[in-house]
Scaffold this motif. Structure first.
Motif, PDB file in Angstrom:
ATOM      1  N   GLU A  15       0.847  -1.197   0.000  1.00 47.13           N
ATOM      2  CA  GLU A  15       0.000   0.000   0.000  1.00 47.13           C
ATOM      3  C   GLU A  15       0.885   1.252   0.000  1.00 47.13           C
ATOM      4  OE1 GLU A  15      -2.979   2.760  -0.019  1.00 47.13           O
ATOM      5  OE2 GLU A  15      -3.073   0.638  -0.544  1.00 47.13           O
ATOM      6  N   ALA A  16       2.007   1.207   0.688  1.00 47.71           N
ATOM      7  CA  ALA A  16       2.914   2.363   0.724  1.00 47.71           C
ATOM      8  C   ALA A  16       3.402   2.723  -0.680  1.00 47.71           C
ATOM      9  CB  ALA A  16       4.103   2.079   1.642  1.00 47.71           C
ATOM     10  N   GLN A  17       3.740   1.724  -1.473  1.00 48.38           N
ATOM     11  CA  GLN A  17       4.166   1.993  -2.847  1.00 48.38           C
ATOM     12  C   GLN A  17       3.018   2.574  -3.661  1.00 48.38           C
ATOM     13  OE1 GLN A  17       5.543  -2.039  -3.491  1.00 48.38           O
ATOM     14  NE2 GLN A  17       7.629  -1.296  -3.876  1.00 48.38           N
ATOM     15  N   ARG A  18       1.831   2.009  -3.503  1.00 47.85           N
ATOM     16  CA  ARG A  18       0.676   2.484  -4.255  1.00 47.85           C
ATOM     17  C   ARG A  18       0.342   3.936  -3.908  1.00 47.85           C
ATOM     18  NH1 ARG A  18      -4.045   3.936  -4.096  1.00 47.85           N
ATOM     19  NH2 ARG A  18      -4.392   3.575  -1.898  1.00 47.85           N
ATOM     20  N   SER A  19       0.465   4.281  -2.636  1.00 44.36           N
ATOM     21  CA  SER A  19       0.083   5.622  -2.201  1.00 44.36           C
ATOM     22  C   SER A  19       1.246   6.615  -2.219  1.00 44.36           C
ATOM     23  CB  SER A  19      -0.545   5.563  -0.804  1.00 44.36           C
ATOM     24  OG  SER A  19       0.396   5.107   0.138  1.00 44.36           O
ATOM     25  N   GLY A  20       2.459   6.163  -2.560  1.00 44.93           N
ATOM     26  CA  GLY A  20       3.593   7.073  -2.681  1.00 44.93           C
ATOM     27  C   GLY A  20       4.133   7.566  -1.347  1.00 44.93           C
ATOM     28  N   ARG A  21       4.328   6.647  -0.415  1.00 42.30           N
ATOM     29  CA  ARG A  21       4.909   7.045   0.869  1.00 42.30           C
ATOM     30  C   ARG A  21       6.078   6.135   1.223  1.00 42.30           C
ATOM     31  NH1 ARG A  21       3.379   3.492   4.810  1.00 42.30           N
ATOM     32  NH2 ARG A  21       1.411   2.405   4.519  1.00 42.30           N
ATOM     33  N   PHE A  22       6.932   6.627   2.105  1.00 47.95           N
ATOM     34  CA  PHE A  22       8.036   5.817   2.611  1.00 47.95           C
ATOM     35  C   PHE A  22       7.454   4.708   3.477  1.00 47.95           C
ATOM     36  CE2 PHE A  22      10.291   9.733   1.630  1.00 47.95           C
ATOM     37  CZ  PHE A  22      11.440   9.249   1.035  1.00 47.95           C
ATOM     38  N   HIS A  23       8.053   3.538   3.401  1.00 47.88           N
ATOM     39  CA  HIS A  23       7.556   2.400   4.172  1.00 47.88           C
ATOM     40  C   HIS A  23       7.767   2.594   5.663  1.00 47.88           C
ATOM     41  CE1 HIS A  23       7.692   0.048   0.363  1.00 47.88           C
ATOM     42  NE2 HIS A  23       6.600  -0.456   0.917  1.00 47.88           N
ATOM     43  N   ALA A  24       6.844   2.037   6.430  1.00 49.90           N
ATOM     44  CA  ALA A  24       7.017   1.867   7.865  1.00 49.90           C
ATOM     45  C   ALA A  24       7.374   0.401   8.081  1.00 49.90           C
ATOM     46  CB  ALA A  24       5.725   2.226   8.593  1.00 49.90           C
ATOM     47  N   ASP A  25       8.006   0.098   9.199  1.00 45.37           N
ATOM     48  CA  ASP A  25       8.483  -1.273   9.448  1.00 45.37           C
ATOM     49  C   ASP A  25       7.370  -2.308   9.397  1.00 45.37           C
ATOM     50  OD1 ASP A  25      11.062  -0.346   9.700  1.00 45.37           O
ATOM     51  OD2 ASP A  25      10.981  -0.242  11.891  1.00 45.37           O
ATOM     52  N   PHE A  75      14.653   5.260   7.128  1.00 42.00           N
ATOM     53  CA  PHE A  75      14.207   6.595   6.716  1.00 42.00           C
ATOM     54  C   PHE A  75      13.950   7.526   7.893  1.00 42.00           C
ATOM     55  CE2 PHE A  75      12.938   4.002   3.008  1.00 42.00           C
ATOM     56  CZ  PHE A  75      13.711   4.639   2.067  1.00 42.00           C
ATOM     57  N   GLY A  76      14.352   7.114   9.092  1.00 39.01           N
ATOM     58  CA  GLY A  76      14.221   7.993  10.257  1.00 39.01           C
ATOM     59  C   GLY A  76      12.813   8.516  10.421  1.00 39.01           C
ATOM     60  N   ARG A  77      12.686   9.815  10.598  1.00 41.25           N
ATOM     61  CA  ARG A  77      11.372  10.420  10.853  1.00 41.25           C
ATOM     62  C   ARG A  77      10.478  10.477   9.611  1.00 41.25           C
ATOM     63  NH1 ARG A  77      11.471  15.694   9.315  1.00 41.25           N
ATOM     64  NH2 ARG A  77      13.521  16.571   8.934  1.00 41.25           N
ATOM     65  N   TRP A  78      11.001  10.068   8.459  1.00 37.62           N
ATOM     66  CA  TRP A  78      10.177  10.029   7.252  1.00 37.62           C
ATOM     67  C   TRP A  78       9.435   8.699   7.090  1.00 37.62           C
ATOM     68  CZ3 TRP A  78      13.732  12.433   2.902  1.00 37.62           C
ATOM     69  CH2 TRP A  78      13.903  13.800   3.157  1.00 37.62           C
ATOM     70  N   LYS A  79       9.648   7.736   7.982  1.00 36.76           N
ATOM     71  CA  LYS A  79       8.932   6.459   7.880  1.00 36.76           C
ATOM     72  C   LYS A  79       7.433   6.713   7.881  1.00 36.76           C
ATOM     73  CE  LYS A  79      12.282   3.475  10.098  1.00 36.76           C
ATOM     74  NZ  LYS A  79      12.625   2.722  11.304  1.00 36.76           N
ATOM     75  N   GLY A  80       6.754   6.166   6.878  1.00 37.14           N
ATOM     76  CA  GLY A  80       5.312   6.297   6.777  1.00 37.14           C
ATOM     77  C   GLY A  80       4.819   7.611   6.201  1.00 37.14           C
ATOM     78  N   VAL A  81       5.706   8.545   5.893  1.00 38.27           N
ATOM     79  CA  VAL A  81       5.326   9.865   5.377  1.00 38.27           C
ATOM     80  C   VAL A  81       5.243   9.812   3.854  1.00 38.27           C
ATOM     81  CG1 VAL A  81       5.989  12.309   5.258  1.00 38.27           C
ATOM     82  CG2 VAL A  81       6.426  10.998   7.343  1.00 38.27           C
TER      83      VAL A  81
END
Length: 182
Positions: A15-25, A75-81
């Protein structure tokens, strides 16, 4: 000296790839109707530690060993962003990260750090046999840059789609191994 065959496979779609966000763990994979990959008989499996990598390995029928060097970039604080949010809120920092492989404005790993980690792992990995490693697009890019001895500036010029394989062979040195489609 027996040859090492290593196929790095990018994890299945998320879903992260589909929505264009950095992955969360904790991001997992989406079920896919893509044609399953045919793995070499007797392959030995490896995987990055993230859920999306281990789920993909299971979907491919592997019983892999987790290899920490195959973990995704931190990705540090960018995870999930999302990239849209970063373009809106941190456009200058995002641009720095895209243009300077030594930078890590998110507080995690730089692209240069990821490339060094992968290069070190590859240079120490010469176990004979057929290996299949499920990992992440950034790790596959880093491996390709190392094997082809490309500059870090080429990192963002490589597009790695879900379930894409990169075939490498080692017999005295690493080589990219192009194969025919069956």
């Amino acid at each position: 000296m027996k040859a090492t065959h290593l196929t790095l496979i990018s994890h299945a779609p998320t879903e992260a790839q589909r929505s264009g966000r950095f992955h969360a763990d904790e991001d997992g994979v989406q079920l896919t109707t893509d044609q399953p990959l045919v793995l070499p008989r007797g392959s030995i499996g490896l995987t990055g530690p993230e859920l999306r990598a281990t789920q993909t390995a299971q979907l491919l029928g592997l019983r892999p060993t987790v290899e920490p060097a195959l973990r995704d970039c931190d990705f540090g604080r960018w995870k999930g962003v999302s990239l849209k949010a970063l373009q809106r809120d941190e456009a200058e920092l995002l641009q720095v990260w895209m243009n300077d492989p030594q930078s890590a404005p998110h507080g995690g790993e730089s692209i240069a750090d990821v490339c060094r980690r992968v290069a070190d792992w590859l240079e120490g990995f010469t176990a004979p046999g057929h290996w299949v490693a499920v990992t992440h697009p950034m790790i596959i890019r880093a491996a390709m840059l190392h094997v082809l001895q490309c500059p870090l500036s080429a990192f963002h010029r490589i597009d790695v789609q879900p379930l894409s394989p990169l075939h490498l062979g080692h017999h005295g040195m690493w080589r990219v191994k192009l194969t025919s489609a069956d």
